[in-house]
Design a protein around this motif. Structure first.
Motif, PDB file in Angstrom:
ATOM      1  N   UNK A  57       0.812  -1.213   0.000  1.00 24.57           N
ATOM      2  CA  UNK A  57       0.000   0.000   0.000  1.00 24.57           C
ATOM      3  C   UNK A  57       0.842   1.258   0.000  1.00 24.57           C
ATOM      4  N   UNK A  58       1.938   1.235   0.752  1.00 27.14           N
ATOM      5  CA  UNK A  58       2.827   2.394   0.785  1.00 27.14           C
ATOM      6  C   UNK A  58       3.491   2.622  -0.573  1.00 27.14           C
ATOM      7  N   UNK A  59       3.930   1.536  -1.204  1.00 25.15           N
ATOM      8  CA  UNK A  59       4.559   1.656  -2.527  1.00 25.15           C
ATOM      9  C   UNK A  59       3.576   2.224  -3.548  1.00 25.15           C
ATOM     10  N   UNK A 111      -6.060  -8.406  -0.911  1.00 31.81           N
ATOM     11  CA  UNK A 111      -6.698  -7.800  -2.089  1.00 31.81           C
ATOM     12  C   UNK A 111      -7.829  -6.868  -1.680  1.00 31.81           C
ATOM     13  N   UNK A 112      -8.638  -7.285  -0.710  1.00 32.32           N
ATOM     14  CA  UNK A 112      -9.801  -6.504  -0.297  1.00 32.32           C
ATOM     15  C   UNK A 112      -9.411  -5.271   0.502  1.00 32.32           C
ATOM     16  N   UNK A 113      -8.384  -5.379   1.343  1.00 35.32           N
ATOM     17  CA  UNK A 113      -8.040  -4.285   2.242  1.00 35.32           C
ATOM     18  C   UNK A 113      -6.946  -3.357   1.749  1.00 35.32           C
ATOM     19  N   UNK A 114      -6.301  -3.709   0.647  1.00 35.12           N
ATOM     20  CA  UNK A 114      -5.206  -2.886   0.132  1.00 35.12           C
ATOM     21  C   UNK A 114      -5.621  -1.459  -0.206  1.00 35.12           C
ATOM     22  N   UNK A 115      -6.776  -1.218  -0.829  1.00 31.09           N
ATOM     23  CA  UNK A 115      -7.171   0.167  -1.145  1.00 31.09           C
ATOM     24  C   UNK A 115      -7.264   1.064   0.083  1.00 31.09           C
ATOM     25  N   UNK A 155      -5.442   5.913   2.341  1.00 32.25           N
ATOM     26  CA  UNK A 155      -5.142   6.547   3.623  1.00 32.25           C
ATOM     27  C   UNK A 155      -3.731   7.131   3.602  1.00 32.25           C
ATOM     28  N   UNK A 156      -2.778   6.344   3.118  1.00 31.14           N
ATOM     29  CA  UNK A 156      -1.394   6.812   3.044  1.00 31.14           C
ATOM     30  C   UNK A 156      -1.241   7.897   1.992  1.00 31.14           C
ATOM     31  N   UNK A 157      -2.025   7.814   0.913  1.00 35.48           N
ATOM     32  CA  UNK A 157      -1.989   8.855  -0.113  1.00 35.48           C
ATOM     33  C   UNK A 157      -2.405  10.194   0.476  1.00 35.48           C
ATOM     34  N   UNK A 201      -2.704   1.134  10.372  1.00 38.19           N
ATOM     35  CA  UNK A 201      -2.298  -0.223  10.746  1.00 38.19           C
ATOM     36  C   UNK A 201      -3.130  -0.739  11.912  1.00 38.19           C
ATOM     37  N   UNK A 202      -3.388   0.131  12.891  1.00 36.28           N
ATOM     38  CA  UNK A 202      -4.208  -0.261  14.041  1.00 36.28           C
ATOM     39  C   UNK A 202      -5.606  -0.696  13.600  1.00 36.28           C
ATOM     40  N   UNK A 203      -6.256   0.138  12.796  1.00 33.24           N
ATOM     41  CA  UNK A 203      -7.605  -0.182  12.337  1.00 33.24           C
ATOM     42  C   UNK A 203      -7.619  -1.481  11.524  1.00 33.24           C
TER      43      UNK A 203
END
Length: 296
Positions: free
Chosen positions: A92-94, A172-176, A181-183, A224-226
């Motif tokens: 996700x960060x990448x 796959x489901x949680x990556x977005x 969020x990081x974006x 990450x916590x959530x």
């Protein structure tokens, strides 16, 4: 010294705030608090469907803590959570860094990345279950056609593959959620910091670890916590894809609790299983909150 009028005004605002919170607090207690307290009580009983509960003390907890299946399921849950969240965070960060840059078709690419998060969990799980099918699944069909494998992989029926299968779906489901969020955190970083670092001779790797990561650390922590909490309690994907099988090889706490409660009809013991992981979730939250305060 604060004028008396201002003191009264602050006192009035504080009192009004508490008064306005009362209805919300009452609803939260009725919807969440009371059922939670009742569940804790029933976990110390021999409650089954249609029968009045009888207090049995710590018998349910003693039983589950001495049960190998419980520890197996708890181990699966941690593997499921740690593997899924770690990969979602890294990938996700990448991808967040990638979509933060300007390039042709960025809007369409962002929209495509958002699709897994927008899909219904049930629809996604059923679709993946079909894709994993040993005979008719598209994944085995493609791997066989490309000569990557010689025999179909038992994605949902193999003891060693079932947990891997549900981890892939969760990623796959949680990556977005991680990507966007990081974006959002990346877009708050002042570009002048990168310009100053470039003038000082810092390369992109050093800028990433010295500027980007520290700047979005609060976002990383809360995201990450959530995700840890959601993944730890995930039921839908695991139950619909593998049902926790075979032989509890892919079972997690949520599916195991369902099995004990509704298949074995031992509600008291099932609530003990659920209650046993509450301290783990509390510790996760406390550690994350302290980390957030330290970052501030």
């Amino acid at each position: 010294m604060i004028p008396r009028v201002e003191q009264l005004s602050r006192k009035y605002d504080r009192t009004l705030g508490y008064v306005l919170i009362i209805p919300v607090a009452f609803v939260i207690f009725v919807v969440i608090g009371f059922p939670f307290l009742n569940s804790i009580y029933l976990s110390f009983s021999d409650k089954v469907v249609g029968v009045e509960p009888k207090f049995v003390g710590l018998d349910n907890y003693i039983y589950i803590f001495s049960d190998r299946e419980y520890w197996k399921v708890l181990k699966n849950t941690f593997i499921y959570m740690i593997s899924s969240v770690s990969i979602k965070l890294a990938v996700g960060l990448i991808l967040a860094v990638v979509v933060n840059e300007a390039f042709f078709g960025r809007g369409i690419f962002r929209m495509i990345l958002l699709i897994p998060w927008a899909l219904s969990g049930m629809v996604a799980a059923i679709t993946w279950r079909w894709m994993y099918d040993d005979t008719y699944g598209i994944i085995n069909s493609m791997l066989l056609r490309w000569n990557v494998i010689d025999t179909p992989i038992p994605w949902t029926s193999g003891v060693h593959m079932a947990l891997v299968s549900v981890i892939i779906v969760n990623i796959w489901k949680g990556l977005p959620f991680f990507i966007f969020s990081l974006l959002g955190g990346l877009q708050t970083i002042d570009s002048q910091m990168y310009e100053a670092a470039t003038i000082d001779g810092a390369g992109w790797v050093r800028q990433f670890f010295a500027i980007t990561i520290p700047s979005i650390m609060p976002v990383i922590t809360i995201t990450t916590l959530l995700s840890c909490i959601w993944t730890f309690n995930n039921f839908e994907s695991v139950y619909l894809i593998t049902g926790g099988g075979p032989l509890n090889a892919s079972a997690v706490i949520s599916t195991y609790t369902y099995e004990v409660a509704f298949q074995q009809n031992l509600l008291g013991r099932a609530l003990a299983v659920a209650g046993s992981v509450v301290p783990i979730l509390v510790v996760m939250i406390v550690i994350s909150m302290r980390k957030l305060k330290a970052d501030d």
